[in-house]
Structure formats: structure tokens, C-alpha cells
Design an enzyme around this catalytic site. Structure first.
Site, PDB file in Angstrom:
ATOM      1  CG  HIS A  46       1.369   4.030  11.782  1.00  0.00           C
ATOM      2  ND1 HIS A  46       0.233   3.619  12.159  1.00  0.00           N
ATOM      3  CD2 HIS A  46       1.896   3.491  10.593  1.00  0.00           C
ATOM      4  CE1 HIS A  46      -0.035   2.490  11.027  1.00  0.00           C
ATOM      5  NE2 HIS A  46       1.214   2.475  10.308  1.00  0.00           N
ATOM      6  CD  GLU A  55       0.920  -3.649   6.358  1.00  0.00           C
ATOM      7  OE1 GLU A  55       2.368  -3.000   7.055  1.00  0.00           O
ATOM      8  OE2 GLU A  55       0.052  -3.231   5.580  1.00  0.00           O
ATOM      9  CG  ASP A  75       2.871   0.714   7.559  1.00  0.00           C
ATOM     10  OD1 ASP A  75       2.633   0.026   6.771  1.00  0.00           O
ATOM     11  OD2 ASP A  75       1.983   0.975   8.660  1.00  0.00           O
ATOM     12  CD  GLU A 129      -2.479  -1.524   5.913  1.00  0.00           C
ATOM     13  OE1 GLU A 129      -2.095  -2.494   6.669  1.00  0.00           O
ATOM     14  OE2 GLU A 129      -2.420  -0.263   6.123  1.00  0.00           O
ATOM     15  CD  GLU A 130      -1.912   2.883   7.597  1.00  0.00           C
ATOM     16  OE1 GLU A 130      -1.959   2.500   8.479  1.00  0.00           O
ATOM     17  OE2 GLU A 130      -0.056   2.150   7.324  1.00  0.00           O
ATOM     18  CG  HIS A 185       0.172   0.255   2.213  1.00  0.00           C
ATOM     19  ND1 HIS A 185       0.050   1.179   3.089  1.00  0.00           N
ATOM     20  CD2 HIS A 185       0.080  -0.366   3.812  1.00  0.00           C
ATOM     21  CE1 HIS A 185       0.663   0.727   4.559  1.00  0.00           C
ATOM     22  NE2 HIS A 185       0.413  -0.332   4.782  1.00  0.00           N
TER      23      HIS A 185
END
EC number: 3.4.-.-
Length: 823
Positions: free
Chosen positions: A273, A197, A136, A170-171, A124
């Protein structure tokens, strides 16, 4: 044009040979270039121009260049999908998701004559707000671009298609993968998938989920991966729900009924994140390693005859684990069960021989064995209680997470306490209970006790069908073999030195592998404890894990307590280390967080500048306020922040609006049960340029005597919709998901909504069954609009507050509105 050379390397168009080393360096450079270009765009939230235009344009540009360079053996097709859909998921206590016009970039690489079967590779390109999202998941998309380039230029024909899905949402809790697998015409070709991922930044990529069942996929990874790193233990831990996370693997499994392999980077989850998740923190070797593995596995699957007939091989599970990253051992779980029970039988024969000896020889042994078993269990229990008491005390005095930036602190505090307690209990038993028994005899007894306990774990895990039982098998088989080889060592006084050397050598493999697994556990779990919410005391969790590790690692060394002349020095050393560490922790010497550029470990804080408006049954505004809603994502709350920002203190703790769903606050996701401590700092109203609008379109009574309410909402790319039914009413159905309303924890209903750049008004309905009329109405609904990108995301007060936060924090800030209505 390039031609493969049989001696390694390639020839370029001018007849010059290019070495393998040069090719590898070029691949590394290309992957790094892809990664840096994507992350340079900045945070890429779904619906933002950065995600929907700039990143999509860059991906299409690179795919076009790859297509131009591709071999005539292959055909490349490209599609940009904009799906709309809805589904319910039991993640985070359960909620429903709705998406509109989100983006997928899909590439199909197939033989020139086409293919009937395909393998999917998924990454993603979107990111969470305020993070560049290098690990990510931009790095995975970079790897996939290079894998696409290599496969498309290969002179070896593929048997099946390879579909590369670059998904753009995706998030948003796995929305884009759902849109692809349930709506795209190519989805019907897919027989297996690989999902890329991240739960950390760089390092090795761990295979932490496979299947469901379909053991042939594990065999494919084992056969093809050049740098294997896989564990069925990680799979069973992740699927147990202990880790509050999920991946697109779930969507392909549950909505596509397709088996696959889930891989993720797991190292350095402290900056996952956050703003620190940048391209420069991911080592080029990590990218190359991932690329080597993904290329090899995809190529293996795309040329495998098993892909086309995968349904024949779908049954059965696999036991699989890598051996220090060198190779993977894999075998069917049924074979594992046979091996496990054979090991159990060996223990039964070994111990049975001792118990069934003539009575005058076994009377003392039997009694001492069961007393030893009781003492061992008591030592473990008291060890656990001791570390939990320390952990609870540390939590109560506000010194939680002292080990977050200094992991050795947890070992010095909880590890030493656990070991000291175990030694203390056994020393007491040796001195006051086993008074006349020899050390050699007691050493043998307690070895047998440890063997018996691990055998019990092996039986329990095997009976429950857990593939992780192989660990217990290792912890029984190797010690038993060692004991049988050096059985005279316990009895011969003069051979103790030689015995100890052989004994340690025999224990080397189980202990080394246990330490390898323990490293992986702490590598993954320690950062998670810094973002696990305000309700779970992280010290209690970590202390419990350390106590468990201590019990396992000490089990086969308990016998040395009885063989040793004295344990005083060991006890004093452990007690001293524990006491000094305890005093230092209590005094606040070890600060939990770090802003060190080389290894940041930030505290995560969410800041939401919100204006809340509450309406009554007649549509009148009964309450309106504005403030900055503050959520800390760990157990320490704002205790470390108040000294830097005095206005954030316990006098502004947020109070729950009991009559409103989810306490009347604009939760982005339904994590209210994990974070109950939050703060609400009064602030000016927010006035986004693109305000959200919510209205009741119609209210009608159905023939089955329920009330159908149709709503329409417009607003930013992310909104949350909340529902609470009143006494005497139930929510019977709605136009979302599969039609059956799904409650979140606490009984309210939560809907997560998002859209791409352009979307029509969101219109949906709910149906309320009224069993008993109430004067306060039948249902309360609320809608929160989250402005995660663009100018509407910011406010002057929000920026000013965010700038006050110390550099060891990561405050993620955005503007939102919250409107509540009663019907």
C-alpha cells in the site's frame, strides 16, 4: 490452431514443435506484460477514470483477444456489472458500507453445452490512493488473465464453469465482491471460490484461510497445487482478529454462504500500500509460481465431481500445513484430536511410570519434578517481565521501532535478554537449590518438566478445538521418542557425547519446523507493526513474541544448563550483547526507516487538507477552520519528522471536538481508536471544483413516535458519514445495510460511501427515537468528502508540505471537506 503433443510441448500452426520451456517463458512474459500494463495506468481508486475506464478497457481488450484464441470446446461469456448496494460489517470495530454504480468485470468460461455449477476466481484491479498496487492486486489479475487464456485454449473439456471476477472496489472495504455475490445472476452457480490477495509484495502465496469447514477444498489444494504453501496456523491467527485486515473471503463466506480458499503474497509487507508497490519488485518466478498453483487448483475443481455435490462434504475441519514448501500434510481435525490425545496418553504413561515407582525411589523425583516445574515457569515469567521492562523503557524514551529497518537489533536486544534471564534463573536453582543432585539426574528431571508443559499446551489447544494443536503434538511426540531411544544417555557418564548427538538429531524436526513457522510469523508481523497505529507499542508486542519464541525454543535445552559445568561465559556473552545493543538503541544509532531503493522501509503518513464547517441547531455556522490534518500510522508519531519539518510539532497537536462524532475530523475509515495522536497544521481553505452538497430533504414524525430524517448527498467518489445521537435519543433504524444501525467503537455510527464514475444523488434516511427532548437537539451528523483522484485531490499547500517530507517517508495526501449539522 495448436495440438497437444503426448511427449511434452505443443505444435504451432506451421508444424513446429514448441518446447515446454519456451511455453513457460511465454506465459511468464504474458503475465509480466499484463502486470506492467495495469500498473502503468497508475493508482486506480474506485470512481477514478483510471479505474473505471482505462483499466476496465484494458481488461476487456485482453479478454476479447483470449476469446478469439479460445478452443471450440469452451464458451466464454463476458459481463460488466455496475452494482449498487449496502451492508454492515464488524471489521475495524463495526461500520456500514454503501456503494453506487461500482464496476465488476466478470468472465464465465464453461463447456460449450453450458454448466450448472461453477468455481469462482477473484481478484481486484482497484488500488489504494497514491499506490500503483502491483502486488495488491494487479499481479493477481494478471495471473487470472493468463489462467483464463490457458484454460480457454486447452483441448481438455471442463465439467463445470470457471467464473473469473475482476472486481473494481475491494479497497473500498470489499464492496465489489458484495455487489457480485448478492446481485449477479451467475452467483447462484458458484459452489466454491479462490480469492487472490496480498499482504506483501511477492514471494510465496500463502493459503491462510479455507472453509468454513468443507475439508474437501483443502484436499483439492493438496492434490493439485504444484508449489504448496499453506498453514492452518495462519488461518487461526488471521481469523482471531489479531491482524487488522480483511479480504473478499469474508464477503463470499458471510453473504454468499460459499466455501473457499484465501491466498496472499506475504513477503516484504514494508511496501504494501505504498508508492513502492511497483511491478519491477515482483519477481517473475513469484508470478509464475502463483500461476502454476492457481491454474492447477482451478482445473482440478472445474473437472471434479465433488464440486457439484459439495454440500455432501461440507462438514468438518482440516489440519493442514506444508513441510518447507515441498508438500502439504492434511488430515481431518477429528483425526488430529485422536492423534493428540494418543500423544497425551503416551506422556501420561511415561511420566506415570516414574511417579508410580516405589515410594523410596520416587519421593525425591516427585518433589524435584514439581520444584523444576515451578522454576521453569518462574524463569519464563521473569524472562517476559524483563523484556517488557526493556521494551517499555525504549518506548518511553522515543526509540520505538529501532529494529524496523534492522531486524537483528530486536534479536540482540530482546532475544538475548530473554535467553539470559532463563539461564540465570536455572543457574541460581542449580547452585542454591539442587546442590547435591547430579547433572544427569537434573537433566532428566527438566526434560520431563518441558515434556509436561508442552503436553499441557497440547491438551489446552485440543480442548479448544484449535487445529494448530498439531504443533504442540510435534513438540511432544518427537522429544518423547528421542528420549525413549536414548534413555540411558542421562545416566551413563561416558556416553554423553553420543547422547547429545542423538538428542540433537531427534530434536531436529520440531526445531527446524518451529524456526520455519517463526520466520513466517516475523515476515508477516514485523511490517504490520509499522502500520498498527499510535496506541499499540510495537516494541512491547515484538518483545512479547520474541520472549514466547525463546521460551519454546529453549524448553528442551534447559537440561543442558544442568549438564554443563558452567554457564558463566554464555551469560556474560548474552549480557554483553544485550547491554551494547541497549546502549546503541538508546543513543538512536538504529534509525527505524529506510529509503534504500533496493529495500525501502518507509514511514507511513496521511495528510488531509481539510476545511471544516460546524453548524448549530438553527443551521448557523458556529465554527469554520482549515488545516492539514496529519496522521502517522506508527507509534513514533511525528518525533522523527519535526527535525525535517519544524512546523509539525506538539504545539499543533489536534484537539478532539468532544461534541462531534469521531472528534470532528474526516476519518476515511473508523480507525480513530487505533490512532489517537494526530496533528492539525493551519492552512488556507480548500475549494474543490466538484464540491460536496448535503441537505435535509424531509423531517417527519412516524406513527410509532420516532423522527425520520431523510438526507441527500452529492460529492466525490468517496465520502464518510458520521452520526452521534444526543442524550435521550437513540438511532432505531435506517435505510442502510440490513436496516439495523451498527455502531463503531466509541458509540458513534460510521458509514463508508463510494460510487463509480456516474451516480445519482445519494438519498437515505435515519430514524431517531426521542425518549427525552433536549435543548441541544436529538442528533449530530457530519459528512466528509474525500477527493482521492483528479485535480481536486491536490492543493498548493498540500503539495508544498508533502514535498518537505524526507525520502524515508511515504506521505499519502488528498483534499477533503467536513461539514457538521445538528438536528
Amino acid at each position: 490452431m495448436r495440438h497437444q503433443n503426448s511427449h511434452g510441448g505443443q505444435w504451432d500452426g506451421n508444424g513446429r514443435k514448441t518446447s515446454e520451456k519456451t511455453l513457460t517463458e511465454r506465459k511468464k512474459t504474458r503475465k509480466r506484460d499484463y502486470l506492467e500494463h495495469i500498473t502503468a495506468i497508475g493508482p486506480r481508486t474506485t470512481g477514478s477514470p483510471e479505474n473505471e475506464i482505462l483499466t476496465v478497457h484494458y481488461l476487456l481488450e485482453q479478454i476479447k483477444l483470449i476469446e478469439v484464441q479460445s478452443s471450440s470446446l469452451h464458451k466464454i461469456s463476458v459481463d460488466v456489472q455496475r452494482p449498487t448496494g449496502s451492508f454492515s460489517i464488524d471489521f475495524l470495530g463495526g461500520f456500514t458500507s454503501y456503494y453506487d454504480n461500482i464496476t465488476n468485470v466478470v468472465v464465465k468460461l464453461e463447456p460449450r453445452d453450458g454448466a450448472q455449477h461453477a468455481v469462482l476466481a477473484n481478484c481486484h484491479f482497484d488500488s489504494v490512493a497514491n499506490s500503483p498496487g502491483a502486488s495488491d492486486d494487479a499481479v493477481s489479475c494478471s495471473v487470472m488473465l493468463e489462467v483464463l487464456r490457458v484454460l480457454s485454449t486447452s483441448s481438455e473439456a471442463l465439467h463445470h464453469a470457471v467464473i473469473f471476477l475482476f472486481n473494481g472496489a475491494e479497497e473500498n472495504v470489499l464492496q465489489a465482491s458484495h455487489g457480485f455475490i448478492t446481485q449477479h445472476p451467475w452467483a447462484s452457480l458458484i459452489r466454491a471460490f479462490i480469492n487472490l490477495e496480498a499482504a506483501g509484495v511477492g514471494g510465496k502465496e500463502l493459503v491462510f484461510q479455507t472453509g468454513p469447514e468443507n475439508p474437501w477444498l483443502v484436499q483439492a489444494y493438496v492434490s493439485a497445487a504444484k508449489h504448496p504453501f499453506a498453514s492452518v496456523v495462519a488461518q487461526e491467527v488471521f481469523q482471531s482478529g489479531i491482524i487488522p485486515s480483511d479480504t473478499d473471503f469474508r464477503i463470499y463466506r458471510d453473504f454468499g454462504n460459499i466455501p473457499g480458499i484465501d491466498l496472499a503474497f506475504i513477503e516484504n509487507g514494508y511496501i504494501y500500500h505504498t508508492k513502492y508497490d511497483t511491478a519491477d519488485r515482483i519477481l517473475t518466478d513469484s508470478i509464475q509460481r502463483a500461476g502454476d498453483n492457481i491454474l492447477a487448483v482451478l482445473k482440478y475443481l472445474a473437472t471434479s465431481d465433488m464440486l457439484a455435490t459439495s454440500s455432501k462434504y461440507r462438514h468438518g475441519n482440516m489440519v493442514f500445513f506444508d513441510v518447507f514448501g515441498l508438500f502439504v500434510i492434511a488430515y481431518p481435525s477429528r483425526v488430529g484430536s485422536i492423534i493428540n490425545y494418543m500423544v497425551v496418553m503416551a506422556v501420561v504413561l511415561y511420566l506415570g511410570k516414574k511417579f508410580l515407582q516405589p515410594k523410596h525411589k520416587t519421593a525425591n523425583y516427585t518433589k524435584d519434578f514439581f520444584c523444576g516445574l515451578g522454576i521453569t515457569l518462574i524463569s519464563w515469567f521473569t524472562s517476559l517481565v524483563t523484556v517488557l521492562i526493556i521494551a517499555v523503557f525504549i518506548s518511553l524514551i522515543g526509540q520505538s521501532l529501532s529494529w524496523y529497518n534492522h531486524f537483528y537489533v530486536s534479536v540482540c536486544l530482546y532475544g538475548t535478554a530473554a535467553v539470559a534471564k532463563i539461564i540465570f534463573i536455572h543457574t541460581l536453582a542449580k547452585r542454591f537449590y539442587f546442590v547435591n543432585a547430579s547433572g544427569q539426574y537434573l537433566g532428566e528431571v527438566f526434560f520431563d518438566v518441558s515434556l509436561f508443559v508442552h503436553c499441557g499446551f497440547l491438551i489446552a489447544l485440543t480442548y479448544r478445538g484449535l487445529c494448530s494443536a498439531f504443533i504442540s503434538a510435534v513438540w511432544v511426540a518427537f522429544p518423547l521418542l528421542t528420549k525413549l531411544c536414548v534413555h540411558k544417555g542421562f545416566k551413563q557418564h561416558g556416553a554423553q557425547g553420543k547422547f547429545i548427538a542423538f538428542y540433537l538429531l531427534g530434536m531436529f524436526i520440531p526445531y527446524l519446523y518451529a524456526l520455519y513457522l517463526i520466520w513466517a510469523v516475523f515476515e508477516m508481523f514485523t511490517p504490520i507493526l509499522g502500520r498498527s497505529g499510535s496506541e499499540i507499542p510495537p516494541d512491547v508486542v515484538l518483545a512479547s513474541i520474541l520472549a514466547g519464541c525463546t521460551m519454546i525454543l529453549s524448553s528442551y535445552f534447559i537440561n543442558f544448563i544442568y549438564l554443563a559445568k558452567s554457564t558463566k561465559k554464555t551469560m556474560l556473552t548474552l549480557t554483553l550483547v544485550c547491554s551494547v545493543t541497549f546502549l546503541l538503541v538508546c543513543s538512536g544509532t538504529f534509525f527505524p526507516y529506510s529509503s534504500n531503493p533496493a529495500s525501502p522501509k518507509p514511514k507511513r503518513v496521511f495528510l488531509q487538507h481539510v476545511t471544516r464547517t460546524f453548524h448549530d441547531l438553527d443551521g448557523n455556522i458556529v465554527k469554520r477552520d482549515s488545516g492539514i490534518w496529519i496522521n502517522g500510522f506508527d507509534y513514533t508519531g511525528m518525533s522523527h519528522i519535526t527535525s525535517h519539518i519544524p512546523e509539525i510539532n506538539d504545539t499543533i497537536r489536534a484537539h478532539c471536538e468532544e461534541s462531534a462524532p469521531l472528534c470532528g475530523f474526516p476519518w476515511y475509515l473508523p480507525v480513530h481508536f487505533l490512532i489517537r495522536k494526530n496533528w492539525y497544521l493551519p492552512a488556507a481553505d480548500v475549494s474543490p471544483r466538484d464540491p460536496a452538497h448535503f441537505r435535509l430533504v424531509s423531517k417527519e414524525r412516524t406513527p410509532w413516535d420516532s423522527v425520520k430524517l431523510t438526507f441527500e448527498a452529492t460529492g466525490p467518489s468517496h465520502m464518510s458519514f458520521y452520526v452521534r445521537t444526543h442524550k435521550g435519543s437513540t438511532l432505531s433504524q435506517w435505510s442502510l445495510g440490513n436496516g439495523t444501525p451498527v455502531t463503531s467503537k466509541g458509540g458513534d455510527y460510521f458509514v463508508f460511501y463510494s460510487h463509480g464514475l456516474q451516480a445519482s444523488a445519494w438519498q437515505f434516511w435515519i430514524e431517531v427515537q426521542v425518549l427525552e427532548e433536549q435543548p441541544e437537539g436529538m442528533v449530530t451528523v457530519a459528512i466528509a468528502a474525500h477527493y482521492l483522484s483528479g485535480e481536486d485531490k491536490r492543493s498548493s499547500q498540500l503539495d508544498a508540505l508533502r514535498d518537505k517530507f524526507p525520502d524515508w517517508t511515504f506521505p499519502s495526501a488528498w483534499v477533503c471537506t467536513y461539514d457538521l449539522f445538528v438536528f
